[in-house]
Design an enzyme around this catalytic site. Structure first.
Site, PDB file in Angstrom:
ATOM      1  N   ASP A  90       0.944  -1.049   0.018  1.00 44.41           N
ATOM      2  CA  ASP A  90       0.013   0.200   0.070  1.00 44.41           C
ATOM      3  C   ASP A  90       0.838   1.352  -0.057  1.00 44.41           C
ATOM      4  OD1 ASP A  90       1.214  -0.110   2.597  1.00 44.41           O
ATOM      5  OD2 ASP A  90      -0.670  -0.793   3.461  1.00 44.41           O
ATOM      6  N   GLU A 112      -0.175  -8.989  -1.152  1.00 47.61           N
ATOM      7  CA  GLU A 112      -0.758  -8.517  -0.088  1.00 47.61           C
ATOM      8  C   GLU A 112      -2.064  -7.651  -0.320  1.00 47.61           C
ATOM      9  OE1 GLU A 112       0.985  -5.483   3.177  1.00 47.61           O
ATOM     10  OE2 GLU A 112       1.750  -7.536   3.801  1.00 47.61           O
ATOM     11  N   GLU A 126      -2.109   4.956   3.343  1.00 49.99           N
ATOM     12  CA  GLU A 126      -2.032   3.262   2.928  1.00 49.99           C
ATOM     13  C   GLU A 126      -3.380   2.930   2.806  1.00 49.99           C
ATOM     14  OE1 GLU A 126      -0.148   5.042   5.306  1.00 49.99           O
ATOM     15  OE2 GLU A 126       1.877   4.176   4.993  1.00 49.99           O
ATOM     16  N   HIS A 208       7.436   4.293  13.038  1.00 48.09           N
ATOM     17  CA  HIS A 208       7.736   5.055  12.100  1.00 48.09           C
ATOM     18  C   HIS A 208       6.310   5.661  11.370  1.00 48.09           C
ATOM     19  CE1 HIS A 208       6.029   2.698   8.738  1.00 48.09           C
ATOM     20  NE2 HIS A 208       6.450   1.564   9.518  1.00 48.09           N
ATOM     21  N   ARG A 210       3.381   7.701   9.950  1.00 46.54           N
ATOM     22  CA  ARG A 210       3.129   8.983  10.018  1.00 46.54           C
ATOM     23  C   ARG A 210       2.199   9.612  10.716  1.00 46.54           C
ATOM     24  NH1 ARG A 210       3.905  10.671   4.232  1.00 46.54           N
ATOM     25  NH2 ARG A 210       3.867   8.552   3.640  1.00 46.54           N
ATOM     26  N   HIS A 241      14.190   4.802  12.636  1.00 47.77           N
ATOM     27  CA  HIS A 241      13.701   5.013  11.097  1.00 47.77           C
ATOM     28  C   HIS A 241      14.441   6.408  10.936  1.00 47.77           C
ATOM     29  CE1 HIS A 241      11.336   5.723   7.568  1.00 47.77           C
ATOM     30  NE2 HIS A 241      11.037   4.462   7.639  1.00 47.77           N
TER      31      HIS A 241
HETATM   32  N1  UDP Z   1      13.280  -4.199   9.240  1.00 48.35           N
HETATM   33  C1  UDP Z   1      14.414  -4.266   8.924  1.00 48.35           C
HETATM   34  N2  UDP Z   1      15.512  -3.513   9.783  1.00 48.35           N
HETATM   35  C2  UDP Z   1      15.093  -2.481  10.571  1.00 48.35           C
HETATM   36  C3  UDP Z   1      13.654  -2.502  11.375  1.00 48.35           C
HETATM   37  C4  UDP Z   1      12.861  -3.155  10.328  1.00 48.35           C
HETATM   38  O1  UDP Z   1      14.996  -4.893   8.183  1.00 48.35           O
HETATM   39  O2  UDP Z   1      15.830  -1.978  11.508  1.00 48.35           O
HETATM   40  C5  UDP Z   1      12.306  -5.078   8.572  1.00 48.35           C
HETATM   41  C6  UDP Z   1      11.127  -5.728   9.247  1.00 48.35           C
HETATM   42  O3  UDP Z   1      11.751  -7.034   9.609  1.00 48.35           O
HETATM   43  C7  UDP Z   1       9.950  -5.694   8.437  1.00 48.35           C
HETATM   44  C8  UDP Z   1      10.086  -4.573   7.633  1.00 48.35           C
HETATM   45  O4  UDP Z   1      11.365  -4.035   7.722  1.00 48.35           O
HETATM   46  O5  UDP Z   1      10.035  -6.879   7.498  1.00 48.35           O
HETATM   47  C9  UDP Z   1       9.111  -3.567   8.119  1.00 48.35           C
HETATM   48  O6  UDP Z   1       9.455  -2.326   7.738  1.00 48.35           O
HETATM   49  P1  UDP Z   1       8.493  -1.011   8.124  1.00 48.35           P
HETATM   50  O7  UDP Z   1       8.282  -1.083   9.779  1.00 48.35           O
HETATM   51  O8  UDP Z   1       9.421   0.226   7.496  1.00 48.35           O
HETATM   52  O9  UDP Z   1       7.251  -0.758   7.192  1.00 48.35           O
HETATM   53  P2  UDP Z   1       6.000  -1.476   7.364  1.00 48.35           P
HETATM   54  O10 UDP Z   1       5.881  -2.942   7.529  1.00 48.35           O
HETATM   55  O11 UDP Z   1       5.253  -0.684   8.555  1.00 48.35           O
HETATM   56  O12 UDP Z   1       5.045  -1.207   5.943  1.00 48.35           O
END
Ligand code: UDP
Length: 393
Positions: A90, A112, A126, A208, A210, A241
């Protein structure tokens, strides 16, 4: 089409599964949305992008950034025509990719698909983006039955919706296996985590979203500071982040807490290793909620709504909201009873590690699929339909 770290992680298993098929040629395109983090995540899987688009970094609003992505992806499709585009999740890249493909007459597969909170404002943008991708895509890979039902309820034809599981579980299992296959990597990670935690139980935190930027994030950080103060025999590890709106709030509250470690974003291997050891995870991340159940780690979801109700229903996650007192009291309860014991061995509700294989097989079997025609209706000012054109097939 890949824009951000989670898209790279969740599409990597699909890319690897397709690369094993001689009948297709895969082009991995990075949109440039989060170039470094997406690139690094792909590297963990041994994938090198074929194309990296250059974006105008001067854009400051969500709309201007979106326009830039749409322009860059459209130009890419013009230059290197594709038979199909696969988007994930998203993000701006996912919607811009789907729209660019729609304009170019290229069928779109959505990995997804079907996650919904029902609230356009949360998560923003999203929820809107994933809803807008649905009518454009002709193949929808739903990670769970709940996601599949959401799509059917929106009128997506059942034969276009496939229940596959979430590819993040494949990614996680692949990386975990790679770590245990390599004695050097295991030793490196073990020495690193001991140095980081001083041998204490680990509370892993990622933030992280927003919607939380500003005072909400500061409140969450204050709850974590109080929890860290109470549980000084635990190490609180936060890969921060890089968005300054996040790092500013986090660092201003937590930088001086002795048992809190603020780190740069971690490589996927390192992050997975920490997840596998953690006693508790506090997060607003979507992907982390889907990964932590594989390791039986309890999760506090510090958001007001979740599109991943499966983690809550299966007992892995609690939706605490963003109120600092509620976060503190939920964290206290879990740490006081020693974290994860009762969740060990429970199945991950998001998948079994075979999603990418299923998706690759479906993509191969639908190579002749066309852009969905739908029955678009042009409505006159009086509100009555005046004509029903069909898109060319
Ligand atoms: N992740 C990573 N390093 C980090 C923090 C998270 O590789 O320092 C991975 C985590 O395992 C997951 C993904 O990043 O697979 C999640 O990313 P994020 O939280 O940025 O995005 P969201 O999942 O909320 O879209």
């Amino acid at each position: 089409m890949i824009g951000t770290r989670p898209e790279a992680i969740k599409l990597a298993p699909v890319v690897l599964a397709l690369q094993r098929e001689s009948a297709v040629r895969v082009t991995v395109c990075l949109s440039g949305q989060h170039p470094t983090m997406a690139h690094d995540a792909l590297t963990s899987f041994g994938i090198a992008p074929d194309v990296e688009l250059a974006l105008d970094r001067a854009a400051t609003t969500a709309g201007a950034r979106f326009t830039g992505l749409h322009r860059a992806i459209s130009a890419f499709l013009d230059r290197l025509p594709q038979d199909r585009i696969v988007v994930q999740g998203d993000t701006s890249t996912a919607l811009a990719g789907a729209l660019a493909a729609f304009h170019a007459g290229v069928p779109v597969a959505h990995v997804e698909a079907g996650l919904r909170t029902g609230n356009l404002a949360g998560p923003w943008p999203e929820e809107g983006y994933r809803r807008m991708i649905a009518p454009i895509a002709d193949l929808h890979f739903a990670p769970t039955e709940w996601a599949r039902q959401n799509l059917l309820a929106e009128g997506i034809a059942p034969d276009r919706v496939h229940l596959t599981g979430n590819t993040v579980v494949d990614a996680l299992i692949g990386i975990r296996a790679a770590i245990s296959r390599s004695a050097d990597t295991s030793l490196r990670l073990d020495a690193w985590q001991r140095g980081l935690s001083d041998g204490k139980p680990i509370v892993l935190v990622t933030l992280h979203r927003r919607e939380s930027h500003g005072s909400v994030l500061t409140g969450i950080a204050m709850a974590l500071r109080d929890l860290a103060e109470e549980f000084r025999d635990h190490a609180f590890v936060l890969p921060v982040h890089p968005n300054p709106a996040v790092s500013g709030s986090i660092r201003s509250v937590l930088a001086d807490q002795p048992n809190v470690r603020l780190l740069d974003p971690l490589g996927y291997e390192d992050f997975v290793y920490l997840m596998s050891l953690a006693s508790l995870i506090v997060t607003d991340s979507g992907g982390v909620q889907e990964e932590a159940p594989t390791f039986g780690v309890p999760i506090l979801v510090v958001r007001n709504e979740s599109e991943r109700a499966e983690a809550i229903a299966a007992g892995f996650a609690q939706l605490t909201g963003t109120d600092p007192d509620r976060i503190l009291s939920a964290g206290r309860k879990i740490l006081a009873r020693g974290g994860r014991a009762e969740l060990r061995g429970k199945a991950n509700p998001f998948g079994d590690g075979t999603a990418a294989k299923r998706i690759a097989a479906l993509l191969l079997s639908r190579r002749d699929a066309t852009v969905p025609t739908g029955e678009p209706v042009i409505v006159s000012q009086s509100g009555r339909p005046v004509k029903q054109p069909r898109f060319a097939q």
